[in-house]
Scaffold this motif. Structure first.
Motif, PDB file in Angstrom:
ATOM      1  N   TYR A 143      19.885  16.610  17.394  1.00 36.10           N
ATOM      2  CA  TYR A 143      19.689  17.100  15.737  1.00 36.10           C
ATOM      3  C   TYR A 143      18.672  17.918  15.446  1.00 36.10           C
ATOM      4  O   TYR A 143      18.967  18.798  14.748  1.00 36.10           O
ATOM      5  N   ASP A 144      17.544  18.068  16.429  1.00 36.66           N
ATOM      6  CA  ASP A 144      16.550  19.001  16.011  1.00 36.66           C
ATOM      7  C   ASP A 144      16.922  20.137  16.548  1.00 36.66           C
ATOM      8  O   ASP A 144      16.190  21.260  15.963  1.00 36.66           O
ATOM      9  N   ARG A 145      17.841  20.436  17.282  1.00 32.45           N
ATOM     10  CA  ARG A 145      18.359  21.844  17.722  1.00 32.45           C
ATOM     11  C   ARG A 145      19.344  22.365  16.902  1.00 32.45           C
ATOM     12  O   ARG A 145      19.470  23.677  17.009  1.00 32.45           O
TER      13      ARG A 145
END
Length: 246
Positions: A143-145
């Protein structure tokens, strides 16, 4: 999954988030290419991507997990698009353990779908039977990517913004296709009083990750220490499956 080498992005198609319309639009009007399979996760893409492709921007779509689960229930009930067949795709060379894991997952999902088909199970029964454990999906691994998030609730506007993010001038508004058959109730109405506590325990972490609040009419909820332990334990096992088996 859709890739654009010209604009250097990939689009990940999480099921039941309006991605059928987006996929077709990207391929028809914006030079997108279909690769792997429709709902291939980012991890599967990384296994076969070149070093240059791994740098491409990543666009994904999300949907309120409560709403997404209602949509799944109605797809099972109507056998939408043949959903009772194998739901997990296998790509690349798999060893016997990986093949066995995918076969087991498909067996479990088929059983779940057949339990609901034709209205054999009400939505509250569906939640009580299949959502006693914390919910998570493969989006959460990376998700952070992700560079741009398209929300199902603002699909057309967010799709337009996503195109502009990768340097594309939109040609038209996003058409609506592949609508799931369901009744006219709001998804919130499907959650009866008896299953609200179950849904809160199951969906709390994913709701928080994706930035969705519980309905204002629901009681306030904070997970217990045991709820957090269960989530991290179950999610860790799922990540092993997503990363090394699927």
């Amino acid at each position: 999954m859709i890739i654009s080498h010209k604009h250097k992005f990939v689009f990940l198609c999480l099921p039941r988030t309006g991605t059928t319309a987006i996929r077709e639009e990207l391929c028809e009007l914006y030079g997108g290419e279909k690769i792997l399979y429709k709902h291939a996760p980012y991890d599967v893409f990384l296994r076969q991507a070149s070093e240059e492709e791994k740098k491409y921007k990543v666009i994904v779509s999300v949907r309120n997990p409560l709403d997404r689960t209602v949509s799944l229930y109605f797809k099972y009930m109507s056998n939408h698009d043949g959903i009772q067949k194998d739901q997990i795709k296998s790509v690349g060379n798999k060893n016997i353990i990986q093949k066995g894991g995918i076969a087991l997952a498909n067996k479990i999902l088929k059983k779940r779908a057949s339990s609901v088909a034709g209205g054999k199970m009400t939505f509250p029964e569906f939640i009580k039977e299949f959502y006693s454990m914390p919910y998570s999906d493969w989006h959460s691994m990376y998700y952070d990517r992700y560079d741009y998030i398209i929300r199902f609730e603002h699909l057309s506007d967010d799709f337009t913004k996503a195109l502009k993010t990768v340097g594309i001038t939109p040609i038209r508004e996003l058409p609506v296709i592949n609508v799931t058959k369901k009744d006219k109730k709001s998804f919130v109405d499907q959650y009866t009083k008896e299953i609200i506590p179950i849904a809160q325990r199951a969906f709390y972490t994913s709701m928080k990750l994706y930035g969705y609040p519980f309905p204002e009419s629901w009681p306030k909820y904070l997970p217990s220490a045991m709820d957090k332990i269960k989530y991290h334990g179950i999610h860790s096992l799922r990540k092993i499956y997503w990363k090394y088996i699927r």
